[in-house]
Design an enzyme around this catalytic site. Structure first.
Site, PDB file in Angstrom:
ATOM      1  N   ASP A 193       0.951  -1.197  -0.006  1.00 53.40           N
ATOM      2  CA  ASP A 193       0.041   0.056   0.028  1.00 53.40           C
ATOM      3  C   ASP A 193       0.914   1.209   0.226  1.00 53.40           C
ATOM      4  OD1 ASP A 193      -2.397   1.702  -0.125  1.00 53.40           O
ATOM      5  OD2 ASP A 193      -3.121   0.837   1.835  1.00 53.40           O
ATOM      6  N   GLU A 213       2.784   6.856  -2.513  1.00 57.85           N
ATOM      7  CA  GLU A 213       2.748   8.104  -3.294  1.00 57.85           C
ATOM      8  C   GLU A 213       2.966   9.396  -2.656  1.00 57.85           C
ATOM      9  OE1 GLU A 213      -0.739   5.333  -3.544  1.00 57.85           O
ATOM     10  OE2 GLU A 213      -0.157   6.577  -2.087  1.00 57.85           O
ATOM     11  N   ASP A 215      -8.810   4.029  -3.522  1.00 61.64           N
ATOM     12  CA  ASP A 215      -9.839   3.872  -2.340  1.00 61.64           C
ATOM     13  C   ASP A 215     -11.127   4.799  -3.097  1.00 61.64           C
ATOM     14  OD1 ASP A 215      -8.315   3.314  -0.570  1.00 61.64           O
ATOM     15  OD2 ASP A 215      -7.754   4.904   0.287  1.00 61.64           O
TER      16      ASP A 215
END
Length: 806
Positions: A467, A470, A533
């Site tokens: 995950d 970024e 998401d």
């Protein structure tokens, strides 16, 4: 990024230098290259050469069908690194094996008209560089000119004309906006001059009706014309211009693609600054890009992925259904078993269980330590899930090391965390308190992180969810001295590569799989990626599909998303059930949510509580069961399509443009898709169950009902379908292998297979398909239309499978 103020002017504070004249032009047969000196003004006499900026432009070819253009204003300045190119690595390996081997560029030739090889002497002289299917042509004249042609037909498919190559100087308060302003961005006021005072740009002409696609995972419309796209990874959800997986690559309906070879911020104006031009710009003095010819979009992707790298093959088990209870679950064994057993009791086959964040203690992420409050002997727990439940296990990690975690002090003391310019560890409270960032430019830090991953694998974990990746700061110093701006997007590549390589080292090639959120160009080499998401709404579902179509049009072969949506607390069974049908007709499928579980019976219980009832086949449980088993039955087909992604770079999920590029209607659609070459899927995005979709020309057969539709020019459909249905159509001239009784994704696809055959009625028509298994077994199936109309079905191994003509 927009530098102009309408057609005539530039924006305040912007000083342009345009390539005005091709002043020197040379073709070099020995180096298989073109070299250009372009001047910033017209040269009438020698005095005009003083006080004048110029551009040096080189054109070369790394592989057949691909041309590289490098334009330089100043040669002595910092150059943002490009991507790791698979073609370069392959050439180095070839030379290492045999220094006398023929060049892999034997297809490259140069041609000059006006003065022969070398520098052209008079105005009007032309040079060409031919690389198989593509030719670059320039003429020694004003204005600036560069054309790209189909080598066989001589047709110009794109070109760059007056002002097409430019260099801009920005004042401190130049009125140029810069989109990448995120949490760790360098320009908090949106001012481009905070990032750089100089930019170099290039423009390609857009033909009338020409459409542009790609740029990685973008949540807006699939057709990118009219959009400004900044290649700058951000954790921005799925409903804005920000994206987790930005790729500076696009494809055109004119038959070509472009990769801007820059790891940092690349800004694209797709007919959004000048309506008939596509512009891209980068900070600094040098612009480097590749023009990749098809002319079909599949050929563009084949060449692009040959250049940048193709997806690794992933294990067959990973194509089954993954379950994770939720973002906030306390993952004790009792809770896990309640969901795993609940799926088994309802006859919904599971392949993988995923532990999300809270397998580690809060404030400790990521320290790779199972929360002792809920887990005792974790190895025994995972062994039971493997052996008793038949599951594979995935565990969540990120590259951020929380200050309270067991690893922070060690990473800090050994210099494994990214630092500030003053030597302090860079830290933030955003996400985990006091967290630091692993510095993957430090080989020792990378090996240290890989050892933490090995520890998980030794405990019984099969896959890793990587995950984040970024939120990469700019006010830092990297171990290897990398430019912070170039590391912002590139960080995810180093992160995912480290984890993927570790899994390969432990389990072997073809056995590694990630579940990654962030990526850049080349990230497809480390699959699988999911869509981030998304909201638990029909809009969220549509945004997700658009992003998937853009990502798979950018070299990514596999793709997934959170079935039912990640954000949102409403137990909306309609959204959930429609998303199940969509999500289980893709390469990888996962049930996951934020604060709510995504197991199907909870949605049925909510409906019952609200006085809403459905027949068993239309309950959430019934829909989950049906489409999970449908996907498992399709594995002989899906696995072969996945092998195509690995071998050729053609994705599992394909846009209609990719499969029907000559159909003017199909190329713009972003609410339906092809699952491989033979299955058309049209998800439902509303409560009414209505769906409008398009069947291109030819014969199509409905998978569920057997209805046949034939059209010479394509036809629009308006259907209303139940929750246990989705428009799923089989394309003409298809052999679709299915194993109806499959209850897991990894099995012998050649055993008990049934062939659904759709073949033209024309005598002599032939169609074939291949079924391959994970252990290397390979069988070819062929159907031929005899005179008189009957079918003859043969197999390469002499077997006699059950078959049915549809």
């Amino acid at each position: 990024m927009k530098f102009s103020n309408g057609y005539w002017l530039t924006r305040p504070g912007v000083t342009p230098l345009y390539a005005r004249e091709v002043y020197e032009l040379a073709a070099h047969a020995d180096t298989e290259s073109l070299n250009v000196l372009a001047t910033g003004a017209l040269i009438h006499d020698r005095a005009n050469t003083l006080n004048l900026g110029t551009f040096d432009v080189d054109i070369t070819s790394p592989i057949e069908g691909v041309l590289r253009v490098t334009a330089r204003h100043f040669d002595g300045s910092h150059v943002t690194p490009g991507f790791d190119l698979a073609a370069d690595i392959a050439e180095e390996a070839l030379v290492a094996q045999d220094p006398h081997a023929p060049s892999h560029r034997d297809y490259v030739t140069t041609h000059a008209e006006g003065s022969g090889d070398g520098e052209t002497g008079e105005k009007g002289a032309t040079v060409e560089l031919v690389s198989g299917a593509i030719t670059a042509r320039m003429t020694k004249t004003a204005p600036w000119n560069l054309e790209f042609l189909d080598s066989d037909t001589g047709k110009v498919f794109t070109s760059s004309g007056n002002k097409g190559l430019a260099y801009y100087q920005l004042s401190d308060n130049a009125a140029v906006a810069s989109n990448p302003v995120g949490q760790f961005g360098a320009s908090p006021d949106g001012r481009a001059s905070r990032e750089s005072h100089t930019y170099t740009s290039f423009q390609f002409a857009l033909g009338v009706g020409e459409k542009i696609f790609g740029f990685g995972e973008q949540f807006g419309t699939y057709v990118k014309n009219g959009q400004t796209i900044d290649i700058w990874n951000e954790d921005g959800g799925t409903a804005s211009e920000q994206a987790y997986k930005n790729v500076p690559f696009y494809m055109s309906t004119a038959g070509y693609g472009v990769l801007v070879n820059n790891r940092g911020h690349v800004s694209f104006e797709v007919g959004s600054e000048s309506t008939d031009l596509l512009q891209f710009s980068v900070p600094g003095e040098v612009l480097d890009f590749y023009v990749i010819y098809g002319p079909s979009p599949k050929d563009v992707l084949r060449r692009y992925t040959k250049l940048i790298g193709r997806p690794a093959m992933v294990p067959a088990w990973s194509f089954g259904l993954w379950l994770t209870t939720s973002f906030t679950t306390k993952y004790d064994e009792k809770t896990i078993n309640s969901f795993v057993d609940g799926m088994a009791q309802r006859d919904i086959p599971l392949s993988a269980f995923h532990y999300d964040c809270y397998w580690m203690r809060e404030f400790h992420w990521t320290d790779f330590v199972w929360d002792e409050r809920y887990f005792g002997d974790i190895e025994s727990t995972l062994k039971r899930l493997h052996e008793d439940k038949g599951l594979h296990i995935c565990a969540w990690i990120n590259p951020y090391i929380g200050q309270r975690g067991a690893l922070f002090k060690e990473a800090r003391d050994k210099g494994y965390l990214v630092k500030k310019p003053n030597g302090d560890v860079w830290q933030t409270d955003l996400w985990q308190a006091g967290m630091g960032l692993v510095d993957f430019t430090n080989p020792a830090a990378t090996e240290w992180f890989k050892e933490q991953v090995r520890g998980l694998l030794r405990q019984g974990v099969d896959a890793i969810k990587t995950d984040f990746g970024e939120r990469i700061p700019l006010d830092v110093v990297w171990y290897d001295g990398s430019d912070p701006a170039s590391m912002h997007n590139w960080y995810t590549q180093l992160y995912n590569q480290a984890v993927f390589e570790t899994i390969e080292e432990v389990y072997g090639k073809g056995k590694a799989v990630l579940y990654a959120r962030s990526a850049t160009a080349g990230g497809q080499k480390f699959p699988v990626h999911w869509g981030g998401d998304c909201e638990s709404t029909f809009n969220g579902m549509a945004q997700t599909l658009r992003a998937g179509l853009s990502l798979t049009s950018s070299g990514f072969g596999y793709w997934s998303h959170d079935i039912g949506g990640f954000e949102g607390q409403s137990l909306d069974s309609a959204v959930y059930k429609r998303w199940l049908a969509f999500g289980l007709l893709g390469s990888h499928s996962r049930l996951h949510g934020s604060t709510m579980y995504r197991v199907p019976w909870l949605f049925d219980e909510a409906d019952e509580k609200n006085g809403v009832t459905f027949p068993e086949n239309e309950t959430a449980v019934g829909v989950a069961r049906k489409f999970t088993k449908l996907k498992l039955s399709l594995m002989p087909y899906l696995y072969e399509v996945a092998l195509q992604a690995h071998r050729d770079g053609i994705p599992v999920m394909r846009s209609m443009f990719l499969e029907f590029s000559d159909d003017l209607t199909a190329r713009t659609l972003d609410t339906q898709y092809m699952l491989g070459p033979s299955l058309l899927v049209a998800p439902v995005f509303n409560y009414e169950g209505t769906v409008d979709y398009y069947l291109p020309a030819g014969l199509w057969t409905n998978f569920f009902t057997g209805e046949a539709v034939s059209s010479a020019h394509g036809v629009w459909r308006h259907d209303t379908v139940g929750f246990d249905e989705i428009p799923l159509w089989i394309r003409e001239n298809t052999i679709l292998p299915i194993c109806a009784g499959a209850n897991k994704p990894d099995y012998d696809y050649t055993s008990d297979v049934k062939l659904l055959i759709s073949l033209s009625a024309e005598p002599g028509s032939i169609v074939s398909t291949v079924i391959e298994t994970e252990d290397g077994k390979r069988v070819e199936y062929k159907a031929a239309r005899r005179v008189g109309g009957s079918l003859e079905v043969t197999t390469s191994d002499g077997s006699e499978p059950e078959w049915e003509e549809i």
